[in-house]
Write an enzyme that holds these catalytic residues in place. Structure first.
Site, PDB file in Angstrom:
ATOM      1  N   ARG A   1     -19.606  -7.270  -0.169  1.00 24.99           N
ATOM      2  CA  ARG A   1     -20.280  -6.279   0.675  1.00 24.99           C
ATOM      3  C   ARG A   1     -19.535  -6.160   1.988  1.00 24.99           C
ATOM      4  O   ARG A   1     -19.243  -7.183   2.624  1.00 24.99           O
ATOM      5  CB  ARG A   1     -21.718  -6.734   0.995  1.00 24.99           C
ATOM      6  N   GLU A   2     -19.239  -4.941   2.388  1.00 23.94           N
ATOM      7  CA  GLU A   2     -18.651  -4.776   3.719  1.00 23.94           C
ATOM      8  C   GLU A   2     -19.642  -5.294   4.754  1.00 23.94           C
ATOM      9  O   GLU A   2     -20.850  -5.244   4.546  1.00 23.94           O
ATOM     10  CB  GLU A   2     -18.325  -3.306   3.973  1.00 23.94           C
TER      11      GLU A   2
ATOM     12  N   PHE B   1     -32.427  -6.401  -0.695  1.00 28.52           N
ATOM     13  CA  PHE B   1     -32.384  -4.935  -0.848  1.00 28.52           C
ATOM     14  C   PHE B   1     -33.767  -4.290  -0.854  1.00 28.52           C
ATOM     15  O   PHE B   1     -33.990  -3.289  -1.494  1.00 28.52           O
ATOM     16  CB  PHE B   1     -31.580  -4.532  -2.091  1.00 28.52           C
TER      17      PHE B   1
ATOM     18  N   ASP C   1       0.867  -1.174   0.000  1.00 26.52           N
ATOM     19  CA  ASP C   1       0.000   0.000   0.000  1.00 26.52           C
ATOM     20  C   ASP C   1       0.907   1.227   0.000  1.00 26.52           C
ATOM     21  O   ASP C   1       2.108   1.115   0.282  1.00 26.52           O
ATOM     22  CB  ASP C   1      -0.866  -0.027   1.265  1.00 26.52           C
TER      23      ASP C   1
ATOM     24  N   LYS D   1     -35.280  -3.497   2.157  1.00 28.39           N
ATOM     25  CA  LYS D   1     -35.471  -3.090   3.549  1.00 28.39           C
ATOM     26  C   LYS D   1     -35.463  -1.578   3.610  1.00 28.39           C
ATOM     27  O   LYS D   1     -34.463  -0.942   3.261  1.00 28.39           O
ATOM     28  CB  LYS D   1     -34.328  -3.640   4.411  1.00 28.39           C
TER      29      LYS D   1
ATOM     30  N   ARG E   1     -17.850   5.855   5.669  1.00 21.79           N
ATOM     31  CA  ARG E   1     -17.857   6.691   4.467  1.00 21.79           C
ATOM     32  C   ARG E   1     -19.279   6.844   3.918  1.00 21.79           C
ATOM     33  O   ARG E   1     -19.952   5.861   3.663  1.00 21.79           O
ATOM     34  CB  ARG E   1     -16.935   6.085   3.391  1.00 21.79           C
TER      35      ARG E   1
ATOM     36  N   CYS F   1     -19.485   2.749  -1.669  1.00 17.56           N
ATOM     37  CA  CYS F   1     -19.738   2.324  -3.055  1.00 17.56           C
ATOM     38  C   CYS F   1     -20.974   2.955  -3.686  1.00 17.56           C
ATOM     39  O   CYS F   1     -20.856   3.689  -4.666  1.00 17.56           O
ATOM     40  CB  CYS F   1     -19.826   0.806  -3.118  1.00 17.56           C
TER      41      CYS F   1
HETATM   42  P1  NAD Z   1      -9.947   1.731   0.541  1.00 17.40           P
HETATM   43  O1  NAD Z   1      -9.919   3.206   0.534  1.00 17.40           O
HETATM   44  O2  NAD Z   1     -10.385   1.015   1.754  1.00 17.40           O
HETATM   45  O3  NAD Z   1      -8.505   1.154   0.155  1.00 17.40           O
HETATM   46  C1  NAD Z   1      -7.754   1.620  -0.905  1.00 17.40           C
HETATM   47  C2  NAD Z   1      -6.299   1.467  -0.533  1.00 17.40           C
HETATM   48  O4  NAD Z   1      -5.497   1.804  -1.658  1.00 17.40           O
HETATM   49  C3  NAD Z   1      -5.867   2.376   0.615  1.00 17.40           C
HETATM   50  O5  NAD Z   1      -5.268   1.619   1.627  1.00 17.40           O
HETATM   51  C4  NAD Z   1      -4.865   3.314  -0.033  1.00 17.40           C
HETATM   52  O6  NAD Z   1      -3.849   3.756   0.845  1.00 17.40           O
HETATM   53  C5  NAD Z   1      -4.344   2.461  -1.180  1.00 17.40           C
HETATM   54  N1  NAD Z   1      -3.702   3.201  -2.260  1.00 17.40           N
HETATM   55  C6  NAD Z   1      -4.119   4.334  -2.885  1.00 17.40           C
HETATM   56  N2  NAD Z   1      -3.247   4.692  -3.820  1.00 17.40           N
HETATM   57  C7  NAD Z   1      -2.254   3.768  -3.813  1.00 17.40           C
HETATM   58  C8  NAD Z   1      -1.056   3.604  -4.562  1.00 17.40           C
HETATM   59  N3  NAD Z   1      -0.724   4.448  -5.524  1.00 17.40           N
HETATM   60  N4  NAD Z   1      -0.278   2.536  -4.268  1.00 17.40           N
HETATM   61  C9  NAD Z   1      -0.601   1.680  -3.292  1.00 17.40           C
HETATM   62  N5  NAD Z   1      -1.729   1.797  -2.561  1.00 17.40           N
HETATM   63  C10 NAD Z   1      -2.536   2.828  -2.819  1.00 17.40           C
HETATM   64  O7  NAD Z   1     -10.841   1.337  -0.703  1.00 17.40           O
HETATM   65  P2  NAD Z   1     -11.734   0.022  -0.851  1.00 17.40           P
HETATM   66  O8  NAD Z   1     -13.026   0.216  -0.140  1.00 17.40           O
HETATM   67  O9  NAD Z   1     -10.917  -1.171  -0.600  1.00 17.40           O
HETATM   68  O10 NAD Z   1     -12.072   0.090  -2.405  1.00 17.40           O
HETATM   69  C11 NAD Z   1     -11.091  -0.145  -3.390  1.00 17.40           C
HETATM   70  C12 NAD Z   1     -11.777  -0.172  -4.735  1.00 17.40           C
HETATM   71  O11 NAD Z   1     -12.698  -1.261  -4.777  1.00 17.40           O
HETATM   72  C13 NAD Z   1     -12.615   1.058  -5.040  1.00 17.40           C
HETATM   73  O12 NAD Z   1     -12.568   1.300  -6.408  1.00 17.40           O
HETATM   74  C14 NAD Z   1     -14.003   0.653  -4.641  1.00 17.40           C
HETATM   75  O13 NAD Z   1     -15.002   1.359  -5.323  1.00 17.40           O
HETATM   76  C15 NAD Z   1     -14.020  -0.805  -5.040  1.00 17.40           C
HETATM   77  N6  NAD Z   1     -14.943  -1.641  -4.277  1.00 17.40           N
HETATM   78  C16 NAD Z   1     -15.099  -1.449  -2.938  1.00 17.40           C
HETATM   79  C17 NAD Z   1     -15.960  -2.275  -2.240  1.00 17.40           C
HETATM   80  C18 NAD Z   1     -16.166  -2.070  -0.772  1.00 17.40           C
HETATM   81  O14 NAD Z   1     -17.134  -2.625  -0.236  1.00 17.40           O
HETATM   82  N7  NAD Z   1     -15.328  -1.319  -0.082  1.00 17.40           N
HETATM   83  C19 NAD Z   1     -16.654  -3.305  -2.892  1.00 17.40           C
HETATM   84  C20 NAD Z   1     -16.434  -3.481  -4.259  1.00 17.40           C
HETATM   85  C21 NAD Z   1     -15.584  -2.646  -4.944  1.00 17.40           C
END
Ligand code: NAD
Length: 443
Positions: free
Chosen positions: A158-159, A257, A31, A259, A338, A268
């Site tokens: 899904r979180e 979905f 990361d 509810k 978020r 998201c």
């Molecule tokens: P997040 O913000 O929790 O994590 C993203 C990570 O990427 C962070 O730790 C950040 O420090 C790191 N990062 C950013 N730039 C970087 C770089 N240049 N090099 C290395 N690391 C870097 O985000 P998330 O919730 O895990 O979501 C990630 C992607 O997945 C997004 O596009 C989101 O829309 C998608 N997504 C999220 C979910 C969810 O439930 N959170 C579900 C499906 C898809």
């Protein structure tokens, strides 16, 4: 066995890394956030998700998941690299993909042999091609000739139940113009394919990228739809829970979905619906339905603020206006706040001169960061949060709230308004007797 790289260790990247490690792959992740790297290197998960800490520790101890200090280390060690970095909203609603492009550039600048670059981040249509062009440009600039392939492989977890979702996906979506790369990725996902989990493949990047947005927007529409029906149910004396059940029995609709609640939130749906509108606008297409879902979602939160304001009459005395918010995360089972409806509702109530006491099992530390500009009293449990309060707003349906001793809560409150915006206690006659109770579309 090939080592698999994961770049970006957030909610998606960490689960992807742990999931693959658990299935026997050697994973190396990294990361750009040094604090996260340090935490992970000491085998501590930087996020809350049920089961994640144990699996992380186990796989780190047996050496199946390693946390690299730099992205370069991942690039040199791994042939297959997943990009799982964040794609937050820009001011105009578009998806900000600069993290994804930055990673693509770094890969192009450092790779010296064949790579399969798999993007799991949610990105606008056209991003896979952009990744390809950026990598090519960097290779050309270095005068390095080496092949690579790009795959779009959106994530649907899904979180709150991310691990379960990761191990039991409804489907896997793979888009790439390289059959060889698709075959290799299918090998990585063999564990799922053997179990008959559908794998949808397309040679069209744009299709794979749009499947993700179209799915999330559809679910957002469903939530906004049932929330609007709840408003109507309240007015006509119908029961939204029963309406949803009656609707959901139709397999064309399904009960998922449906509810009613305080609106969708999280990292998201809000950002992805905005990004989809932005993509459509750029392509001269008007997405009336998605726009309406966004609008209805905003209205849902305003309706709640107005309702509390109307029912819990305000006075000039600060002490008199305490309202308790139970639940700060956008859903139960996560520490993610978020775009949580709770945060907007809190801001709205503060603007109406309410003083907020809040309690959430996992979301308080993150909420403090997002709400640092307003004065909130964070409590260490539900009862403390309700002391001297005039009204309780239940905004997240944490399981732990099922065990609240409501008599005790009533005993410490100044007044007895109970807004159950998750309809968690609508059938509890004791609660209805003890409190001036209102649910969402079930009154
Ligand atoms: P997040 O913000 O929790 O994590 C993203 C990570 O990427 C962070 O730790 C950040 O420090 C790191 N990062 C950013 N730039 C970087 C770089 N240049 N090099 C290395 N690391 C870097 O985000 P998330 O919730 O895990 O979501 C990630 C992607 O997945 C997004 O596009 C989101 O829309 C998608 N997504 C999220 C979910 C969810 O439930 N959170 C579900 C499906 C898809």
């Amino acid at each position: 066995m090939d080592k698999i790289g994961v770049i970006g260790i957030g909610y998606v990247g960490l689960i992807q890394g742990i999931g693959l490690a658990e299935q026997g792959w050697n994973v190396m992740c990294t990361d750009c956030d040094l604090e996260k790297i340090a935490l992970l290197q000491s085998k501590k998960a930087p996020i809350y998700e049920k089961g994640i800490q144990e699996l992380l520790k186990h796989n780190a101890e047996i050496g199946r998941i390693k946390v690299a200090n730099s992205i370069r280390e991942v690039i040199s060690s791994c042939r297959i690299i997943f990009i799982t970095v964040g794609t937050p909203s820009s001011e105009d609603g578009s998806s900000d993909i600069h993290h994804v492009l930055e990673v693509a550039k770094t890969i192009g600048m450092n790779m010296n042999d064949y790579k399969i670059i798999i993007n799991k981040s949610t990105v606008p249509v056209g991003t896979a091609r952009l990744i390809k062009n950026i990598v090519l440009k960097e290779l050309k600039a270095r005068d390095v000739r080496c092949a690579f392939d790009v795959i779009s492989n959106p994530e649907f977890l899904r979180e709150g139940q991310a691990l379960w979702d990761w191990f039991n996906p409804d489907r896997i979506v793979i888009g790439s113009d390289s059959l060889t790369a698709i075959k290799e990725l299918k090998k990585v996902y063999d564990n799922f394919l053997c179990r008959g989990i559908p794998c949808f493949t397309t040679d069209n990047f744009e299709t794979a990228e749009l499947i993700k947005y179209a799915s999330n927007a559809f679910l957002a529409v469903k939530i906004s739809y049932i929330n609007e029906m709840a408003l109507l149910a309240d007015q006509v004396g119908a029961d939204i829970h029963d309406i949803a059940e009656g609707m959901g029995l139709d397999h064309r609709i399904s009960s998922a979905f449906l509810k009613a609640g305080p609106g969708y939130g999280g990292s998201c749906f809000p950002k992805d619906t905005r990004a989809l509108i932005n993509i459509a606008n750029k392509n001269a297409v008007e997405l009336c339905i998605v726009k309406a879902a966004i609008q209805a979602n905003k209205k849902q939160k305003l309706k709640i603020i107005q309702e509390v304001k109307d029912i819990v009459s305000n006075s000039a005395s600060e002490e008199y206006n305490i309202v308790t918010v139970l639940g700060l995360t956008f859903k139960e089972g996560t520490d993610d706040v978020r775009e949580s409806p709770s945060l907007d509702i809190i801001r709205g109530l503060v603007a109406e001169n309410f003083r907020i006491k809040a309690y959430c099992p996992k979301g308080m530390e993150n909420a403090k960061k997002y709400l640092e500009d307003i004065n909130i009293i964070y409590s260490s449990n539900e009862y403390e949060a309700c002391e001297q309060s005039r009204a309780v707003l239940l905004l997240t349906a944490w399981k732990q709230f099922d065990n609240i001793n409501w008599e005790k809560v009533r005993g410490v409150m100044k007044d007895n308004y109970f807004f159950d915006y998750r309809n968690a206690f609508t059938d509890d006659l004791n609660i209805r007797k003890m409190f001036k109770y209102s649910g969402m579309g079930r009154n």
